[in-house]
Design an enzyme around this catalytic site. Structure first.
Site, PDB file in Angstrom:
ATOM      1  N   CYS A  15       0.867  -1.180   0.000  1.00  0.00           N
ATOM      2  CA  CYS A  15       0.000   0.000   0.000  1.00  0.00           C
ATOM      3  C   CYS A  15       0.904   1.230   0.000  1.00  0.00           C
ATOM      4  O   CYS A  15       2.060   1.157  -0.430  1.00  0.00           O
ATOM      5  CB  CYS A  15      -0.979  -0.027   1.174  1.00  0.00           C
ATOM      6  N   ARG A  21      -3.423  -0.656   5.403  1.00  0.00           N
ATOM      7  CA  ARG A  21      -3.997  -1.726   4.579  1.00  0.00           C
ATOM      8  C   ARG A  21      -3.077  -2.933   4.414  1.00  0.00           C
ATOM      9  O   ARG A  21      -3.514  -4.080   4.578  1.00  0.00           O
ATOM     10  CB  ARG A  21      -4.390  -1.168   3.196  1.00  0.00           C
ATOM     11  N   ASP A 130      -8.241   3.676   1.077  1.00  0.00           N
ATOM     12  CA  ASP A 130      -7.349   4.039   2.177  1.00  0.00           C
ATOM     13  C   ASP A 130      -8.158   4.508   3.396  1.00  0.00           C
ATOM     14  O   ASP A 130      -8.878   5.501   3.305  1.00  0.00           O
ATOM     15  CB  ASP A 130      -6.451   5.175   1.667  1.00  0.00           C
TER      16      ASP A 130
END
Ligand code: 4NP
Length: 166
Positions: A15, A21, A130
């Site tokens: 990420c 994440r 996100d």
């Protein structure tokens, strides 16, 4: 000679910051792989260097913990050129990071790079949004999406082994 790298999948989740994440994906994937006794290597990284050596975001740690996964000992690191050789599969959490991964790929890298949600039926091309600037509910929603996707990944690796294509 056959070595571990050619016989077992080595999976890297990527990420932006490697604190929300991708550490959750790493933890969820490891949990599912362990459950079905699938031999894999798993790690995570960020395309950015903002949080190198930092633990995951406390909200990511709490969300994973609520699902029985301890990610508190993970530490942020940035994607490296060697990752394109050391891992068989690299999964981007969103399209911007997919671009960032491709921009860093050495010409002779061997890892297969895909978008994580390409592995999930009905979600092809979609990002894992996100959650960093949102609230705890966003982290839970993120975990649920990631969890579905990594379950699909594990099933594909069980079926196709290291040759799985996404
Ligand atoms: P991640 O989330 O890419 O899922 O780890 C973010 C973490 C930190 C920042 C952005 C996204 N940041 O801008 O510091």
């Amino acid at each position: 000679m056959v070595d571990a790298k050619t016989t077992r999948p080595a999976v890297l989740f990527v990420c932006l910051g490697n604190i929300c994440r991708s550490p959750m994906a790493e933890g969820a994937f490891r949990q599912m792989a362990d459950k079905v006794v699938l031999p894999v290597t798993v790690a995570s990284a960020g395309t950015a260097d903002y949080h190198v050596d930092s633990p995951p975001d406390p909200r990511a740690i709490a969300t994973a913990s609520a699902h029985g996964v301890d990610i508190s000992s993970l530490r942020g690191r940035q994607l490296e050129r060697s990752d394109f050789h050391d891992f068989t599969h690299i999964f981007a959490l969103d399209n911007a990071n997919m671009e960032g991964i491709r921009a860093r790929a050495p010409g002779h890298g061997t890892a297969r790079v895909s978008l994580l949600l390409d592995a999930l039926d009905g979600a092809k091309g979609e990002p894992v949004v996100d959650p960093y600037h949102g609230d705890e509910a966003g982290f839970e929603a993120c975990w649920e999406t990631i969890s579905e996707a990594v379950d699909a990944l594990v099933a594909r690796f069980q079926r196709d082994g290291v040759d799985a294509r996404f």
